[in-house]
Design a protein around this motif. Structure first.
Motif, mmCIF file in Angstrom:
data_model
loop_
_atom_site.group_PDB
_atom_site.id
_atom_site.type_symbol
_atom_site.label_atom_id
_atom_site.label_comp_id
_atom_site.label_asym_id
_atom_site.label_seq_id
_atom_site.Cartn_x
_atom_site.Cartn_y
_atom_site.Cartn_z
ATOM 1 N N TYR A 185 35.880 37.619 39.271
ATOM 2 C CA TYR A 185 35.923 38.309 40.561
ATOM 3 C C TYR A 185 34.735 39.254 40.678
ATOM 4 C CZ TYR A 185 40.572 36.483 41.446
ATOM 5 O OH TYR A 185 41.625 35.645 41.681
ATOM 6 N N VAL A 186 34.089 39.203 41.830
ATOM 7 C CA VAL A 186 32.949 40.075 42.099
ATOM 8 C C VAL A 186 33.136 40.692 43.478
ATOM 9 C CG1 VAL A 186 31.387 38.673 40.680
ATOM 10 C CG2 VAL A 186 31.574 38.211 43.137
ATOM 11 N N SER A 187 32.346 41.708 43.764
ATOM 12 C CA SER A 187 32.399 42.301 45.101
ATOM 13 C C SER A 187 31.787 41.330 46.109
ATOM 14 C CB SER A 187 31.621 43.615 45.124
ATOM 15 O OG SER A 187 30.231 43.369 44.953
ATOM 16 N N ARG A 188 32.074 41.564 47.371
ATOM 17 C CA ARG A 188 31.517 40.688 48.404
ATOM 18 C C ARG A 188 29.995 40.773 48.421
ATOM 19 N NH1 ARG A 188 34.792 40.377 53.857
ATOM 20 N NH2 ARG A 188 36.271 39.774 52.229
ATOM 21 N N SER B 227 39.168 35.171 48.498
ATOM 22 C CA SER B 227 38.967 36.605 48.271
ATOM 23 C C SER B 227 40.322 37.300 48.264
ATOM 24 C CB SER B 227 38.062 37.210 49.348
ATOM 25 O OG SER B 227 38.632 37.058 50.638
ATOM 26 N N ARG C 197 37.603 41.594 46.884
ATOM 27 C CA ARG C 197 36.931 40.930 45.770
ATOM 28 C C ARG C 197 36.931 39.421 45.991
ATOM 29 N NH1 ARG C 197 39.405 42.105 40.357
ATOM 30 N NH2 ARG C 197 41.342 41.799 41.530
#
Length: 348
Positions: A142-145, A165, A170
């Motif tokens: 998971y990463v930030s947008r 998301s 995330r």
């Protein structure tokens, strides 16, 4: 190699005469790459849930005694995967982190930087360990947008293509950009390379697939669902990435077992399968003999149970033999037959 040199000469002539259009240049580059290698590259291309990984399992991993590549709902390959064999290296899985997309180097560049890859040794004598190791091709993170945008995996302009998301924003992205499985299968030992592409979104966001891997393939297997035929997204994949007449294109209508109807006769079922094949051929503009109805699940099950007649019913050997007969030059047809002796005896 001599023909590859002649292709370069032809390209130079066309360029000097101002006749080399961008499309022609791409086709010439693809042909040159194919001529310059001793390996036979086959790309398996499909949208999600078409049974692509199961087909690869049925063809290449049945001798392991169980399903090896993840091929169950919710557990599918998340990045492009190459199956090959290089005797200079041990059996292993090499994984290129997704963060390399933030760098300008191409996949070809990363191949020359072994330290950038995460490697996992494969114990081919322990099926359970092999399955566990290869399951890493399904890994996500998971990463930030904002990070997803930087990785090229999120676009506000194309929301339908974005990955899942969470409520807090995330984004779930693949953990790996590319995977290479070095595996000592007899066909891979003879120079066959299989490229497994994980759906339209991966093809569209990974430049290496459209600019290098797919154009350099000698053949493409485009897998459809027999129950759905050619869907809108299937047609988008075909038109955007496979509409190259210089490619040897084979259409695989998988999951014919889902068309079974207890109220229909065998003849009626075969008629239904044939109608689906004709419809796919017409929609994609390919000859009917290049459309192969199969059941990968039935083929894998039959091979695991040594069920010769079940394997014949899956029709996978028909596809395998067509690939062997049409793609391999006669001097190289010493490659082992894909279907086992029991099946050949059944046809005798």
């Amino acid at each position: 190699m001599a023909m590859a040199g002649q292709m370069i000469t032809l390209e130079s002539f066309l360029r000097d005469a101002d006749l080399l259009t961008p499309d022609a240049a791409n086709q010439c580059a693809g042909l040159r790459q194919r001529l310059a290698t001793d390996r036979l590259v086959i790309a398996f291309v499909a949208e999600f849930a078409r049974g692509k990984s199961e087909l690869i399992n049925a063809i290449f991993f049945a001798d392991a005694g169980q399903r090896v590549l993840p091929a169950t709902p919710g557990r599918t390959t998340k990045c492009p995967v190459e199956l090959c064999w290089d005797e200079r290296d041990p059996p292993r899985l090499a994984l290129l982190p997704i963060d390399t997309r933030l760098r300008p180097e191409t996949l070809a560049d990363w191949r020359d930087m072994p330290g950038a890859w995460t490697t996992v040794e494969l114990d081919t004598s322990d099926t359970n360990a092999l399955v566990k190791s290869l399951s890493q091709v399904t890994a996500t993170r998971y990463v930030s947008r904002e990070q997803a945008v930087s990785l090229g995996l999120w676009s506000d302009e194309h929301p339908d293509d974005n990955p899942p998301s969470t409520a807090d924003g995330r984004v779930e992205v693949p953990a790996w950009r590319h995977a290479v499985i070095n595996y000592p299968h007899p066909l891979l030992k003879h120079g066959l390379v299989v490229v497994d592409t994980p759906g339209l979104n991966a093809i569209g966001t990974e430049p290496e697939l459209t600019l290098s891997l797919l154009p350099s393939a000698h053949a493409v297997l485009f897998i459809l669902g027999a129950d759905t035929g050619v869907t809108r997204t299937d047609l988008a994949v075909w038109n955007q990435h496979l509409n190259d007449p210089s490619l040897a294109r084979y259409v695989v209508l998988n999951k014919i077992d889902t068309l079974a109807d207890p109220l229909a006769t065998s003849v009626e079922r075969q008629d239904l399968i044939e109608r689906q094949c004709l419809s796919a051929a017409e929609t994609l503009g390919v000859p009917r003999h290049r459309v192969f109805p199969v059941s990968a699940r039935q083929a894998l099950s039959a091979r695991l149970q040594n069920d010769s007649f079940g394997l014949i019913g899956s029709k996978v050997p028909v596809l395998e033999n067509a690939l062997r007969d049409e793609l391999l030059p006669r001097p190289r047809r010493r490659w082992p037959l894909l279907n086992p002796p029991a099946v050949r005896q059944a046809f005798a």
